[in-house]
Write a protein that holds these residues in place. Structure first.
Motif, short mmCIF file in Angstrom:
data_model
loop_
_atom_site.label_atom_id
_atom_site.label_comp_id
_atom_site.label_asym_id
_atom_site.label_seq_id
_atom_site.Cartn_x
_atom_site.Cartn_y
_atom_site.Cartn_z
N LYS A 4 0.83 -1.20 0.00
CA LYS A 4 0.00 0.00 0.00
C LYS A 4 0.86 1.25 0.00
N ILE A 5 1.96 1.23 0.75
CA ILE A 5 2.86 2.37 0.79
C ILE A 5 3.50 2.59 -0.57
N ARG A 6 3.95 1.51 -1.21
CA ARG A 6 4.53 1.62 -2.55
C ARG A 6 3.51 2.15 -3.55
N HIS A 7 2.27 1.66 -3.45
CA HIS A 7 1.21 2.13 -4.34
C HIS A 7 0.95 3.62 -4.11
N PHE A 8 0.90 4.04 -2.86
CA PHE A 8 0.69 5.45 -2.53
C PHE A 8 1.81 6.31 -3.10
N ILE A 9 3.05 5.86 -2.95
CA ILE A 9 4.19 6.61 -3.48
C ILE A 9 4.11 6.69 -5.00
N TYR A 10 3.75 5.59 -5.64
CA TYR A 10 3.64 5.57 -7.09
C TYR A 10 2.55 6.53 -7.56
N GLU A 11 1.41 6.53 -6.90
CA GLU A 11 0.33 7.44 -7.25
C GLU A 11 0.74 8.89 -6.98
N SER A 12 1.49 9.11 -5.92
CA SER A 12 1.98 10.46 -5.61
C SER A 12 2.89 10.96 -6.73
N CYS A 13 3.70 10.06 -7.26
CA CYS A 13 4.58 10.44 -8.38
C CYS A 13 3.76 10.86 -9.59
N ASP A 14 2.67 10.17 -9.86
CA ASP A 14 1.80 10.56 -10.97
C ASP A 14 1.23 11.96 -10.75
N ILE A 15 0.82 12.24 -9.52
CA ILE A 15 0.27 13.56 -9.20
C ILE A 15 1.35 14.63 -9.35
N LEU A 16 2.55 14.35 -8.86
CA LEU A 16 3.65 15.30 -8.99
C LEU A 16 4.01 15.52 -10.46
N GLU A 17 3.99 14.46 -11.25
CA GLU A 17 4.24 14.57 -12.68
C GLU A 17 3.22 15.48 -13.34
N LEU A 18 1.96 15.32 -12.97
CA LEU A 18 0.90 16.17 -13.51
C LEU A 18 1.10 17.62 -13.08
N ALA A 19 1.49 17.83 -11.83
CA ALA A 19 1.75 19.19 -11.36
C ALA A 19 2.89 19.83 -12.14
N MET A 20 3.94 19.05 -12.39
CA MET A 20 5.07 19.58 -13.16
C MET A 20 4.63 19.89 -14.59
N ALA A 21 3.78 19.05 -15.16
CA ALA A 21 3.29 19.30 -16.52
C ALA A 21 2.48 20.60 -16.56
N LEU A 22 1.68 20.86 -15.53
CA LEU A 22 0.91 22.11 -15.48
C LEU A 22 1.84 23.32 -15.37
N ILE A 23 2.91 23.18 -14.60
CA ILE A 23 3.87 24.27 -14.48
C ILE A 23 4.57 24.50 -15.82
N VAL A 24 4.89 23.43 -16.52
CA VAL A 24 5.52 23.56 -17.84
C VAL A 24 4.55 24.21 -18.82
N VAL A 25 3.26 23.88 -18.75
CA VAL A 25 2.26 24.53 -19.61
C VAL A 25 2.26 26.03 -19.35
N ALA A 26 2.25 26.41 -18.08
CA ALA A 26 2.27 27.84 -17.75
C ALA A 26 3.54 28.50 -18.28
N ALA A 27 4.68 27.82 -18.14
CA ALA A 27 5.95 28.38 -18.63
C ALA A 27 5.93 28.53 -20.15
N ILE A 28 5.34 27.57 -20.84
CA ILE A 28 5.27 27.65 -22.31
C ILE A 28 4.38 28.80 -22.74
N VAL A 29 3.26 28.99 -22.05
CA VAL A 29 2.37 30.11 -22.38
C VAL A 29 3.08 31.44 -22.16
#
Length: 160
Positions: A4-29
């Motif tokens: 469960k801890i590994r799954h939580f960490i993996y899901e957290s990485c997906d969320i962080l990846e999405l957050a970074m993608a949103l920041i990159v979108v803002a930077a590109i704009v």
């Protein structure tokens, strides 16, 4: 519990990846909006030999950012190779390089194209992973077997 801890960490990485993608979108704009200034500088100094290369440098940076965003949003070997290709192309076009550096840039682009053509691993269409797991290979082999059977049966029907 560890699972469960590994799954939580993996899901957290997906969320962080999405957050970074949103920041990159803002930077590109922001970069696209701020491209207006370098464009006006290019218009003013259009007769200078370096004006166009300077402007193209800004454009390449935005293109690399867009390719990087694609790599974040849908990771695959193709998007990684595209980012690397743009980076090498930018270096080759914008920078003042020696003959050896030009040769190495051309060789690296050729190597990237060769990797894309000959080393492209088949991936599961539903998966966004870069690497194919053993389970995916089994699914791919099964799909190929079914496809070959369909082609064979279609060929037999055509002969009749």
């Amino acid at each position: 519990m560890w699972r469960k801890i590994r799954h939580f960490i993996y899901e957290s990485c997906d969320i962080l990846e999405l957050a970074m993608a949103l920041i990159v979108v803002a930077a590109i704009v922001v970069a696209c909006i701020s491209l207006w200034g370098p464009f006006l500088e290019f218009i003013d100094g259009r007769f200078e030999s370096t004006a166009f290369l300077t402007f193209i440098g800004y454009v390449f940076n935005i293109l690399i950012g867009i390719e990087f965003l694609k790599m974040l949003s849908r990771p695959s070997s193709d998007t990684v190779l595209e980012v690397l290709t743009f980076m090498v192309a930018r270096h080759m076009v914008v920078e003042h390089t020696t003959v050896l550096e030009n040769f190495l840039s051309i060789a690296s682009i050729a190597a990237l194209f060769a990797m894309k053509k000959y080393l492209n691993l088949p991936t599961n269409k539903e998966s966004t992973d870069i690497f194919v797991t053993e389970n995916d290979w089994d699914k791919i082999k099964e799909r190929r077997r079914k496809y070959k059977e369909k082609r064979k049966s279609a060929g037999e029907k055509a002969e009749e």
